[in-house]
Scaffold this motif. Structure first.
Motif, PDB file in Angstrom:
ATOM      1  N   GLY A 251       0.781  -1.226   0.000  1.00 42.76           N
ATOM      2  CA  GLY A 251       0.000   0.000   0.000  1.00 42.76           C
ATOM      3  C   GLY A 251       0.813   1.277   0.000  1.00 42.76           C
ATOM      4  N   GLN A 252       2.145   1.152  -0.003  1.00 45.84           N
ATOM      5  CA  GLN A 252       3.025   2.322   0.021  1.00 45.84           C
ATOM      6  C   GLN A 252       3.643   2.526  -1.356  1.00 45.84           C
ATOM      7  OE1 GLN A 252       3.565   4.329   2.633  1.00 45.84           O
ATOM      8  NE2 GLN A 252       2.600   3.149   4.273  1.00 45.84           N
ATOM      9  N   SER A 253       3.977   3.770  -1.672  1.00 50.64           N
ATOM     10  CA  SER A 253       4.656   4.056  -2.938  1.00 50.64           C
ATOM     11  C   SER A 253       5.835   4.985  -2.670  1.00 50.64           C
ATOM     12  CB  SER A 253       3.701   4.707  -3.944  1.00 50.64           C
ATOM     13  OG  SER A 253       3.213   5.934  -3.432  1.00 50.64           O
ATOM     14  N   LEU A 254       6.865   4.820  -3.470  1.00 49.59           N
ATOM     15  CA  LEU A 254       8.091   5.607  -3.326  1.00 49.59           C
ATOM     16  C   LEU A 254       8.656   5.869  -4.708  1.00 49.59           C
ATOM     17  CD1 LEU A 254      10.285   4.076  -0.452  1.00 49.59           C
ATOM     18  CD2 LEU A 254       9.455   6.421  -0.589  1.00 49.59           C
ATOM     19  N   THR A 255       9.407   6.941  -4.825  1.00 48.55           N
ATOM     20  CA  THR A 255      10.148   7.193  -6.059  1.00 48.55           C
ATOM     21  C   THR A 255      11.629   7.044  -5.776  1.00 48.55           C
ATOM     22  OG1 THR A 255      10.439   9.561  -5.653  1.00 48.55           O
ATOM     23  CG2 THR A 255       8.397   8.871  -6.758  1.00 48.55           C
ATOM     24  N   GLU A 256      12.376   6.861  -6.842  1.00 47.59           N
ATOM     25  CA  GLU A 256      13.829   6.750  -6.710  1.00 47.59           C
ATOM     26  C   GLU A 256      14.403   8.003  -6.045  1.00 47.59           C
ATOM     27  OE1 GLU A 256      17.491   5.295  -9.521  1.00 47.59           O
ATOM     28  OE2 GLU A 256      16.087   6.744 -10.389  1.00 47.59           O
ATOM     29  N   GLN A 257      13.933   9.172  -6.474  1.00 50.98           N
ATOM     30  CA  GLN A 257      14.474  10.417  -5.925  1.00 50.98           C
ATOM     31  C   GLN A 257      14.167  10.560  -4.436  1.00 50.98           C
ATOM     32  OE1 GLN A 257      16.676  12.486  -7.188  1.00 50.98           O
ATOM     33  NE2 GLN A 257      16.707  11.036  -8.908  1.00 50.98           N
ATOM     34  N   GLU A 258      13.013  10.073  -4.002  1.00 46.20           N
ATOM     35  CA  GLU A 258      12.672  10.145  -2.572  1.00 46.20           C
ATOM     36  C   GLU A 258      13.624   9.293  -1.740  1.00 46.20           C
ATOM     37  OE1 GLU A 258       7.852  10.993  -2.603  1.00 46.20           O
ATOM     38  OE2 GLU A 258       8.601   8.939  -2.830  1.00 46.20           O
ATOM     39  N   VAL A 259      13.955   8.119  -2.249  1.00 42.35           N
ATOM     40  CA  VAL A 259      14.882   7.240  -1.519  1.00 42.35           C
ATOM     41  C   VAL A 259      16.278   7.861  -1.489  1.00 42.35           C
ATOM     42  CG1 VAL A 259      15.954   4.958  -1.441  1.00 42.35           C
ATOM     43  CG2 VAL A 259      13.544   5.185  -2.092  1.00 42.35           C
ATOM     44  N   ILE A 260      16.731   8.384  -2.623  1.00 43.66           N
ATOM     45  CA  ILE A 260      18.049   9.017  -2.686  1.00 43.66           C
ATOM     46  C   ILE A 260      18.104  10.197  -1.717  1.00 43.66           C
ATOM     47  CG2 ILE A 260      19.619  10.356  -4.150  1.00 43.66           C
ATOM     48  CD1 ILE A 260      18.685   8.574  -6.507  1.00 43.66           C
ATOM     49  N   ALA A 261      17.072  11.016  -1.732  1.00 40.65           N
ATOM     50  CA  ALA A 261      17.045  12.190  -0.854  1.00 40.65           C
ATOM     51  C   ALA A 261      17.049  11.778   0.618  1.00 40.65           C
ATOM     52  CB  ALA A 261      15.812  13.039  -1.164  1.00 40.65           C
ATOM     53  N   PHE A 262      16.304  10.724   0.953  1.00 39.14           N
ATOM     54  CA  PHE A 262      16.259  10.242   2.335  1.00 39.14           C
ATOM     55  C   PHE A 262      17.647   9.790   2.791  1.00 39.14           C
ATOM     56  CE2 PHE A 262      15.578   6.887   5.509  1.00 39.14           C
ATOM     57  CZ  PHE A 262      14.757   7.547   6.416  1.00 39.14           C
ATOM     58  N   SER A 263      18.352   9.052   1.926  1.00 36.02           N
ATOM     59  CA  SER A 263      19.677   8.570   2.303  1.00 36.02           C
ATOM     60  C   SER A 263      20.678   9.723   2.426  1.00 36.02           C
ATOM     61  CB  SER A 263      20.180   7.522   1.309  1.00 36.02           C
ATOM     62  OG  SER A 263      20.479   8.094   0.058  1.00 36.02           O
ATOM     63  N   ARG A 264      20.512  10.766   1.612  1.00 34.14           N
ATOM     64  CA  ARG A 264      21.420  11.920   1.690  1.00 34.14           C
ATOM     65  C   ARG A 264      21.167  12.739   2.958  1.00 34.14           C
ATOM     66  NH1 ARG A 264      24.207  13.427  -3.029  1.00 34.14           N
ATOM     67  NH2 ARG A 264      24.101  15.640  -2.521  1.00 34.14           N
ATOM     68  N   GLU A 265      19.936  12.707   3.451  1.00 29.88           N
ATOM     69  CA  GLU A 265      19.627  13.400   4.702  1.00 29.88           C
ATOM     70  C   GLU A 265      20.277  12.719   5.898  1.00 29.88           C
ATOM     71  OE1 GLU A 265      15.444  13.561   5.262  1.00 29.88           O
ATOM     72  OE2 GLU A 265      15.064  14.675   3.398  1.00 29.88           O
ATOM     73  N   LYS A 266      20.389  11.392   5.819  1.00 33.27           N
ATOM     74  CA  LYS A 266      20.819  10.601   6.979  1.00 33.27           C
ATOM     75  C   LYS A 266      22.309  10.233   6.962  1.00 33.27           C
ATOM     76  CE  LYS A 266      16.574   9.748   8.669  1.00 33.27           C
ATOM     77  NZ  LYS A 266      16.135   9.914  10.076  1.00 33.27           N
ATOM     78  N   LEU A 267      22.945  10.329   5.787  1.00 33.54           N
ATOM     79  CA  LEU A 267      24.323   9.849   5.635  1.00 33.54           C
ATOM     80  C   LEU A 267      25.208  10.926   5.034  1.00 33.54           C
ATOM     81  CD1 LEU A 267      23.418   6.417   4.014  1.00 33.54           C
ATOM     82  CD2 LEU A 267      24.592   6.621   6.208  1.00 33.54           C
TER      83      LEU A 267
END
Length: 532
Positions: free
Chosen positions: A470-486
């Motif tokens: 039931g969840q959706s994600l885009t490639e850019q959202e995942v990349i942005a999330f990892s850049r926020e945390k790492l």
């Protein structure tokens, strides 16, 4: 006179102390330890009639069942060697293993028998095939009928030395043929004593066998849970709903599993919120989980999380992550961080983290080196493969191929396999660290990170992601999330969304397949340092 440390003693003890106790549960069948001992004697008599002698190999291709369990003790009474087979291989793999091990008898579950049919005529050493849960049209010995014709009287055991090989376990090779790990009675016996202590195994425990017993004998559980008289529940197919069903029905107190299986149990819990009355502890091995994962298990499920670390060649686990009493005053987040590590060495085990010069790294939780082990559990060697044995065991230490750190408290943290370290622009990146961050995203169910080719940096982290239902994600959202945390050089540079990740039968994610497929599709060859 010294008593040799042989594995048959564990069932002997269970029969003596807990003989009348309902102890072994498989489907709707319940057996006491005395009844299991009778079946084990029948099995040993039957094997002798089939010509099995001390040192012969007896192979099992079966899921977790009472028949698989009694195989260990029935085979050992003859001084024969158990060869448990991975249930998720191909017929060609079974052909190699059965011929390489020169197995004399093969026990196979009816559901898995079709995997043997294509290779039957090419087996060079197997003299008899016995089918468990046999269907009428299957042209082999029927296990139940064959067992019923044997004597239940005590079997006159072969004299065993504790250094005799008891198990031959073939590791799944990603390149070349699998290697047969020789474990001795002493290896598994002393490991069992240590595991009993560190996992606090008692006769009031109820173990649910989730981890396949071919997988280092399900981490040796048929030995130490039997020796301490625990009740054992067998599950042929481990799905989230079947595990929860058995957990509630039998008031299970302890389970061993891979992180991916525990993740599935947590997803089931979120949807169904079953009420568990008893205390439960879960023993986890595999990729290091993020501390947030440990927090959810302990605070949402209310279960105790115990991380262990090891490998087939070590009988298997050598460290455990429970928190020492003098560290209980640490902040909760720091305690969960300790629980997420591989942990500290068990009794009777020496674990070091060393650099390329063989020198121990600083105990600062920062400097990375290879994990090496000296212990009572180190394998005798690889079956008929002296060259690989010498590569793996050097100067008395088994070199694991795992890279890790060690902190001021003596806790080891596995940062990656040697082959999984990502080298981007000269910087070392732990794929496990990146995965840990991705698992914090509320829409991500599973993630695996591998190195992929990059024109400027040589290689960068790429994530394979399974989203929650039931969840959706885009490639850019995942990349942005990892850049926020790492740190940005550690962040993923690309994402592939998949329905599921390739896994071993025990639930461990097979990153080698993801990595090799990606490199091939990109027209590159996977780097030689990635070769297993």
């Amino acid at each position: 006179m010294n008593v040799p440390l042989v594995l048959t003693q564990f069932l002997d003890r269970a029969v003596f102390l807990y003989g009348k106790k309902p102890a072994i549960i498989c489907d709707d069948r319940v057996f006491t330890y005395e009844e299991i001992n009778g079946r084990v004697n029948r099995l040993s008599h039957g094997l002798k009639d089939l010509g099995v002698k001390k040192g012969d190999r007896v192979a099992y291709l079966a899921p977790n069942t009472v028949e698989m369990f009694e195989g260990f003790y029935g085979v050992f009474q003859l001084g024969a060697i158990m060869v448990p087979l991975n249930t998720r291989l191909k017929p060609e793999d079974y052909l190699f293993i059965l011929n390489h091990s020169e197995s004399k008898v093969l026990f196979v579950d009816q559901d898995l028998y079709p995997l043997i049919v294509p290779i039957k005529d090419k087996l060079t050493s197997v003299e008899a095939i016995v089918v468990q849960y046999k269907e009428k049209d299957t042209p082999e010995l029927d296990y139940d009928a064959w067992l019923a014709n044997q004597s239940e009287l005590p079997f006159e055991r072969e004299e065993l030395d504790e250094n005799d090989v008891c198990s031959l376990l073939y590791t799944s090779g990603t390149t070349g043929n699998p290697k047969g790990v020789m474990l001795t009675h002493r290896n598994n016996y002393l490991h069992a004593l240590s595991a009993q202590h560190h996992l606090r195994v008692y006769d009031n425990d109820v173990l649910l066998h989730i981890l396949p017993m071919f997988h280092v004998n399900g981490w040796g559980s048929p030995f130490y849970y039997t020796g301490n008289g625990a009740t054992q529940v067998f599950l042929k197919k481990a799905t989230a709903d079947s595990i929860w069903g058995e957990l509630l029905k039998h008031k299970v107190t302890v389970m061993h599993m891979a992180p991916t299986v525990l993740n599935a149990l947590m997803q089931y819990y979120e949807k169904n919120v079953p009420e568990v009355e008893q205390d439960v502890r879960v023993v986890i091995a595999g990729s290091a989980p993020p501390p947030a994962f440990v927090t959810r298990v302990e605070e949402e499920l209310g279960w105790e999380f115990i991380q262990v670390y090891g490998m087939t060649e070590l009988s298997p686990f050598v460290s455990v992550s429970t928190v020492h009493s003098h560290l209980e005053n640490l902040p909760k987040k720091d305690r969960y961080r300790l629980k997420a590590k591989a942990g500290y060495p068990q009794i009777g085990v020496e674990v070091k983290v060393v650099n390329d010069m063989g020198e121990e790294v600083s105990h600062d939780g920062q400097e990375i080196g290879e994990v090496v082990v000296k212990s009572h559990g180190v394998m005798l060697g690889y079956w008929r493969n002296e060259e690989e044995t010498m590569k793996t065991i050097k100067n008395g230490y088994l070199h694991t191929g795992d890279m890790g750190t060690i902190d001021e408290y003596g806790y080891i943290d596995i940062v990656d396999r040697k082959k999984d370290i990502i080298i981007s622009g000269g910087e070392n990146i732990s794929s496990i660290e990146v995965e840990g961050v991705l698992y914090e995203h509320p829409a991500i169910l599973e993630a695996a990170v591998v190195a992929v080719p990059h024109e400027k940096w040589g290689e960068t982290p790429h994530a394979f992601v399974v989203t929650k239902e039931g969840q959706s994600l885009t490639e850019q959202e995942v990349i942005a999330f990892s850049r926020e945390k790492l740190a940005h050089f550690k962040a993923v540079t690309g994402v592939t969304f998949v329905e599921e990740l390739p896994k071993t039968a025990s639930g461990k994610i097979q990153k080698v397949h993801l990595r090799n497929d990606y490199w091939k599709k990109s027209g590159n060859e996977s780097p030689t340092r990635f070769v297993n």
